[in-house]
Every structure is written in structure tokens, then in C-alpha cells.
Design a protein around this motif. Structure first.
Motif, PDB file in Angstrom:
ATOM      1  N   GLU A  18      61.769  81.051  20.439  1.00  0.00           N
ATOM      2  CA  GLU A  18      61.134  80.303  18.887  1.00  0.00           C
ATOM      3  C   GLU A  18      59.969  81.004  18.410  1.00  0.00           C
ATOM      4  O   GLU A  18      59.464  80.648  17.108  1.00  0.00           O
ATOM      5  CB  GLU A  18      60.686  78.796  19.450  1.00  0.00           C
ATOM      6  CG  GLU A  18      59.328  78.659  20.186  1.00  0.00           C
ATOM      7  CD  GLU A  18      59.666  79.133  21.795  1.00  0.00           C
ATOM      8  OE1 GLU A  18      58.505  79.139  22.517  1.00  0.00           O
ATOM      9  OE2 GLU A  18      60.806  79.367  22.034  1.00  0.00           O
ATOM     10  N   GLU A  19      59.260  81.794  19.023  1.00  0.00           N
ATOM     11  CA  GLU A  19      58.148  82.620  18.515  1.00  0.00           C
ATOM     12  C   GLU A  19      58.542  83.983  18.164  1.00  0.00           C
ATOM     13  O   GLU A  19      57.930  84.470  17.085  1.00  0.00           O
ATOM     14  CB  GLU A  19      57.167  82.729  19.669  1.00  0.00           C
ATOM     15  CG  GLU A  19      56.358  81.367  19.952  1.00  0.00           C
ATOM     16  CD  GLU A  19      55.617  80.638  18.695  1.00  0.00           C
ATOM     17  OE1 GLU A  19      55.302  81.240  17.931  1.00  0.00           O
ATOM     18  OE2 GLU A  19      55.383  79.257  19.026  1.00  0.00           O
ATOM     19  N   THR A  22      63.638  84.965  16.080  1.00  0.00           N
ATOM     20  CA  THR A  22      64.444  84.488  15.057  1.00  0.00           C
ATOM     21  C   THR A  22      64.276  85.471  13.890  1.00  0.00           C
ATOM     22  O   THR A  22      63.087  86.134  13.845  1.00  0.00           O
ATOM     23  CB  THR A  22      63.772  83.240  14.493  1.00  0.00           C
ATOM     24  OG1 THR A  22      62.345  83.124  13.938  1.00  0.00           O
ATOM     25  CG2 THR A  22      63.801  82.043  15.511  1.00  0.00           C
ATOM     26  N   LEU A  23      64.880  85.379  12.644  1.00  0.00           N
ATOM     27  CA  LEU A  23      64.984  86.177  11.592  1.00  0.00           C
ATOM     28  C   LEU A  23      63.452  85.680  10.869  1.00  0.00           C
ATOM     29  O   LEU A  23      62.910  86.722  10.257  1.00  0.00           O
ATOM     30  CB  LEU A  23      66.059  86.045  10.743  1.00  0.00           C
ATOM     31  CG  LEU A  23      66.076  86.795   9.287  1.00  0.00           C
ATOM     32  CD1 LEU A  23      66.013  88.157   9.679  1.00  0.00           C
ATOM     33  CD2 LEU A  23      67.314  86.411   8.414  1.00  0.00           C
ATOM     34  N   ASP A  24      63.178  84.454  10.730  1.00  0.00           N
ATOM     35  CA  ASP A  24      61.780  84.181  10.143  1.00  0.00           C
ATOM     36  C   ASP A  24      60.722  84.977  10.940  1.00  0.00           C
ATOM     37  O   ASP A  24      59.724  85.419  10.425  1.00  0.00           O
ATOM     38  CB  ASP A  24      61.596  82.748  10.241  1.00  0.00           C
ATOM     39  CG  ASP A  24      62.558  81.921   8.993  1.00  0.00           C
ATOM     40  OD1 ASP A  24      62.932  82.635   8.294  1.00  0.00           O
ATOM     41  OD2 ASP A  24      62.712  80.827   9.327  1.00  0.00           O
ATOM     42  N   ALA A  25      60.892  85.040  12.245  1.00  0.00           N
ATOM     43  CA  ALA A  25      59.642  85.592  12.943  1.00  0.00           C
ATOM     44  C   ALA A  25      59.445  87.083  12.794  1.00  0.00           C
ATOM     45  O   ALA A  25      58.568  87.744  12.408  1.00  0.00           O
ATOM     46  CB  ALA A  25      59.885  85.416  14.436  1.00  0.00           C
ATOM     47  N   GLN A  27      60.741  89.111  10.076  1.00  0.00           N
ATOM     48  CA  GLN A  27      60.204  89.144   8.745  1.00  0.00           C
ATOM     49  C   GLN A  27      58.792  88.837   8.659  1.00  0.00           C
ATOM     50  O   GLN A  27      57.984  89.682   7.926  1.00  0.00           O
ATOM     51  CB  GLN A  27      60.745  88.116   7.684  1.00  0.00           C
ATOM     52  CG  GLN A  27      62.435  88.207   7.458  1.00  0.00           C
ATOM     53  CD  GLN A  27      63.302  87.311   6.888  1.00  0.00           C
ATOM     54  OE1 GLN A  27      62.696  86.271   6.648  1.00  0.00           O
ATOM     55  NE2 GLN A  27      64.314  87.972   6.017  1.00  0.00           N
ATOM     56  N   GLU A  28      58.208  87.759   9.102  1.00  0.00           N
ATOM     57  CA  GLU A  28      56.733  87.423   8.989  1.00  0.00           C
ATOM     58  C   GLU A  28      56.060  88.805   9.924  1.00  0.00           C
ATOM     59  O   GLU A  28      55.072  89.001   9.535  1.00  0.00           O
ATOM     60  CB  GLU A  28      56.492  86.099   9.679  1.00  0.00           C
ATOM     61  CG  GLU A  28      54.978  85.686   9.376  1.00  0.00           C
ATOM     62  CD  GLU A  28      54.536  84.333  10.004  1.00  0.00           C
ATOM     63  OE1 GLU A  28      53.417  84.255  10.102  1.00  0.00           O
ATOM     64  OE2 GLU A  28      55.548  83.864  10.427  1.00  0.00           O
ATOM     65  N   ARG A  31      56.134  91.910   8.024  1.00  0.00           N
ATOM     66  CA  ARG A  31      55.130  92.074   6.840  1.00  0.00           C
ATOM     67  C   ARG A  31      53.785  92.055   7.302  1.00  0.00           C
ATOM     68  O   ARG A  31      52.960  92.550   6.523  1.00  0.00           O
ATOM     69  CB  ARG A  31      55.628  90.986   6.092  1.00  0.00           C
ATOM     70  CG  ARG A  31      56.954  91.108   5.306  1.00  0.00           C
ATOM     71  CD  ARG A  31      57.548  89.875   4.569  1.00  0.00           C
ATOM     72  NE  ARG A  31      58.546  89.922   4.026  1.00  0.00           N
ATOM     73  CZ  ARG A  31      59.627  89.110   3.978  1.00  0.00           C
ATOM     74  NH1 ARG A  31      59.253  87.663   4.116  1.00  0.00           N
ATOM     75  NH2 ARG A  31      60.733  89.266   3.306  1.00  0.00           N
ATOM     76  N   SER A  74      62.724  93.964   5.331  1.00  0.00           N
ATOM     77  CA  SER A  74      61.713  93.081   5.201  1.00  0.00           C
ATOM     78  C   SER A  74      60.206  93.721   4.624  1.00  0.00           C
ATOM     79  O   SER A  74      59.215  93.271   4.348  1.00  0.00           O
ATOM     80  CB  SER A  74      61.440  92.458   6.474  1.00  0.00           C
ATOM     81  OG  SER A  74      62.314  91.776   6.770  1.00  0.00           O
ATOM     82  N   ARG A 286      53.522  83.644  17.447  1.00  0.00           N
ATOM     83  CA  ARG A 286      53.688  84.461  16.372  1.00  0.00           C
ATOM     84  C   ARG A 286      52.465  84.368  15.658  1.00  0.00           C
ATOM     85  O   ARG A 286      52.051  85.583  14.958  1.00  0.00           O
ATOM     86  CB  ARG A 286      54.853  83.818  15.723  1.00  0.00           C
ATOM     87  CG  ARG A 286      55.169  84.848  14.257  1.00  0.00           C
ATOM     88  CD  ARG A 286      55.840  84.102  13.382  1.00  0.00           C
ATOM     89  NE  ARG A 286      57.264  83.321  13.861  1.00  0.00           N
ATOM     90  CZ  ARG A 286      57.792  82.689  12.899  1.00  0.00           C
ATOM     91  NH1 ARG A 286      57.692  82.617  11.807  1.00  0.00           N
ATOM     92  NH2 ARG A 286      58.717  81.827  13.715  1.00  0.00           N
ATOM     93  N   CYS A 290      49.953  87.529  14.855  1.00  0.00           N
ATOM     94  CA  CYS A 290      49.974  88.158  13.222  1.00  0.00           C
ATOM     95  C   CYS A 290      48.228  88.154  12.956  1.00  0.00           C
ATOM     96  O   CYS A 290      47.729  89.083  12.444  1.00  0.00           O
ATOM     97  CB  CYS A 290      50.603  87.088  12.412  1.00  0.00           C
ATOM     98  SG  CYS A 290      52.365  87.371  12.227  1.00  0.00           S
TER      99      CYS A 290
END
Length: 306
Positions: A18-19, A22-25, A27-28, A31, A74, A286, A290
Motif C-alpha cells: 500500500e506504500e 502501486t502506480l501512484d506510489a 509516480q510520486e 517525481r 513519470s 511513502r 518523500c
């Protein structure tokens, strides 16, 4: 910045999907790493590790070219690095095709870290002769270089033959992406001189190398000895400029890490003749990852002036 810093990306941590899974993880984090000023993001390569190795502290690895493709989509500046790709695992023309496609569509951002690997069980699972891995390394590098010319090529390899084949488009980088040759053995050092653009050492203590079946490389004296060995070999083979030395991650960013300690660490590597290194960020989430990456960028990367 002449001294470059990469970072090992956290997508192998399957225990926290979950951290980090995922694709969202992806990409974040991609970047954020780019915004922090890291030169490259690195991924590893273990397509079928043994359960015994995993249970003894080994790690999973996602497909490197799938991950680097998503990272490339990304970001705009972050270099996309394998650290390392176990070259003998795959037909060299499949690897050459993946590399040239990725480099072409990301405007020349691929860095290809290569190594012979050390996991006998993984070699067996993939149907590749473990004892032939060093000969295959040399052969496959030569085969890929030929394919990357964009011209018709012929090549007689181990169990495969090219009789007039062609691969287009070529990589965006000319003549190909930088080849960082991994390994600490004398043969790996000679390979870096003869076939590579840089040596990509694995700085680890003897307690680790004993289990990883690779040569020990621990202190400053070991690094200087290896650089001297490469210089001597350059003279023997007629190479004018020795390979650069670009290390994998040599600094762990954990709780209590010190920016000054990191700066001193990298300055020492630079004084030895090392041109680049990396950092591994340890975080549980995550958001924490970051935050640490951005702080490392502000307090370390932005202050490196060598």
C-alpha cells in the motif's frame, strides 16, 4: 555537479504494497526523487530468486525494464539505471532491444549497470550455465554493442546465431547508454577496462561477500588497489582514459542520519578517484520516504560542490 548521486528505489518492499507497490506510489516517489536532485534512480534484477535466499534476508525485485519504463514516463530528467542487470540471464538481443527502446523514448536517460550475478539457484531456474557466466558477460556485451549500431549485423553466439539482423531505432545516446560494469573481481575490473564506460563497484564488508560469492571491497585501500589495477590494465590493452568509478549505494539514510557525515563520506570517495555514488533511503511509509528524500536533496545534494 561533477560528482553524481543515485538512489536505490524502494519498490522491492513487497511487505508494504500500500506504500510502495502501486502506480501512484511509483509516480510520486519518482517525481520526488527527481525534485530532490538525484541524478539517477536505480532498480535491481532478480527474476526468480530462490526461496532459501529470500528467507535468509534476500529481497524481491520487480522487472527492471517495466519499472524503468514507468519511471521514465513519470519524470523528465531523472536517469534510469539498472543496479545491476544480471546480463547472462537474457538473450543479449532481447536486452539490447529493451535498452534501445527505453533510451529512445526517454530521450537518452538510460544507464546500464551490468553484472554477472552470483545466485546459482537463480541461474538454474532460468536455464543458464552458472559456470559460464563470465564468458557470457563478455560475449553478450559485444553482441549488444553490435546490435546498437543500427546496421545489419551477424554474430555467432552461445546457442544463438544472428545472420543478418537489424535493430532500429538505435539508443538515443551514442553509441549506446553508459555501460557500468559491476563486480569486484579482477576479471570484472578487466571487463570494465576492455568493454565498459565505468566500473560499478559493490562496496561491502567481507562478511557479506563471503555469502554473496563476490570479491571483498571494504576500505579505502581496496578501492585504491582496484583503481590502480584498472590503470595498469589500461596500459596493457591500450586504453587511453581509464573507466570512471561510479559506485552503487554507499550511504544509508536512516533515523539519525547526518548531512555532514554524508557530505564527508562522499568527499572521501571523491578524493579516492570515485566519480559517483548513491544513497539508500530507509522509510516505513511513502510520505516518510518523500520527506527524507527532499531533505537529503536540500542538505546534501545541493551542497556537494565537487
Amino acid at each position: 555537479m561533477n560528482f553524481t548521486l543515485s538512489t536505490s528505489l524502494p519498490f522491492d518492499h513487497i511487505d508494504r504494497p500500500e506504500e510502495f507497490g502501486t502506480l501512484d506510489a511509483l509516480q510520486e516517489i519518482a517525481r520526488t526523487v527527481e525534485a530532490a536532485g538525484f541524478y539517477a534512480g536505480t532498480v535491481t534484477d532478480h527474476p526468480a530468486p530462490s526461496a532459501r535466499w529470500l528467507d535468509a534476508g534476500g529481497h524481491y525485485a520487480q522487472d527492471p525494464f517495466v519499472l524503468l519504463s514507468m519511471l521514465g514516463a513519470s519524470t523528465t530528467k531523472l536517469r534510469l539505471q539498472t543496479n545491476i542487470l544480471v546480463l547472462p540471464y537474457r538473450n543479449p538481443f532481447l536486452t539490447a532491444r529493451a535498452v534501445s527502446s527505453l533510451d529512445h523514448f526517454t530521450n537518452g536517460r538510460v544507464i546500464l549497470g551490468l553484472g554477472a550475478g552470483y545466485m546459482k539457484a537463480e541461474y538454474k531456474a532460468l536455464g543458464v550455465d552458472f559456470d559460464a557466466r563470465n564468458d557470457l558477460m563478455d560475449e553478450y556485451i559485444n553482441a549488444m554493442k553490435l546490435a546498437w549500431t543500427g546496421e545489419d549485423f551477424t554474430f555467432e553466439g552461445t546457442g544463438y546465431t544472428a545472420l543478418g539482423n537489424r535493430m532500429l531505432p538505435t539508443p538515443a545516446q551514442t553509441p549506446h547508454p553508459p555501460l557500468l560494469v559491476g563486480g569486484n573481481s579482477k576479471r570484472a575490473l578487466r571487463r570494465a577496462v576492455e568493454l565498459g564506460d565505468a566500473w560499478h563497484p559493490f562496496f561491502v564488508p567481507k562478511s557479506v561477500t563471503d555469502t554473496a560469492r563476490t570479491a571483498n571491497l571494504e576500505g579505502d585501500d581496496d578501492i585504491l588497489a582496484a583503481i590502480g589495477y584498472m590503470a595498469d590494465h589500461c596500459g596493457k590493452v591500450g586504453r587511453a582514459e581509464p573507466p570512471k568509478v561510479i559506485a552503487s549505494s554507499t550511504y544509508a539514510v536512516k533515523d539519525g542520519w547526518s548531512a555532514q557525515e554524508a557530505l564527508d563520506h562522499y568527499a572521501n570517495l571523491k578524493s579516492l578517484g570515485v566519480h559517483g555514488s548513491g544513497a539508500t533511503i530507509h522509510a516505513e511509509t511513502r510520505a516518510q520516504y518523500c520527506d527524507i528524500a527532499l531533505k537529503f536533496g536540500e542538505e546534501v545534494i545541493a551542497k556537494i560542490d565537487f
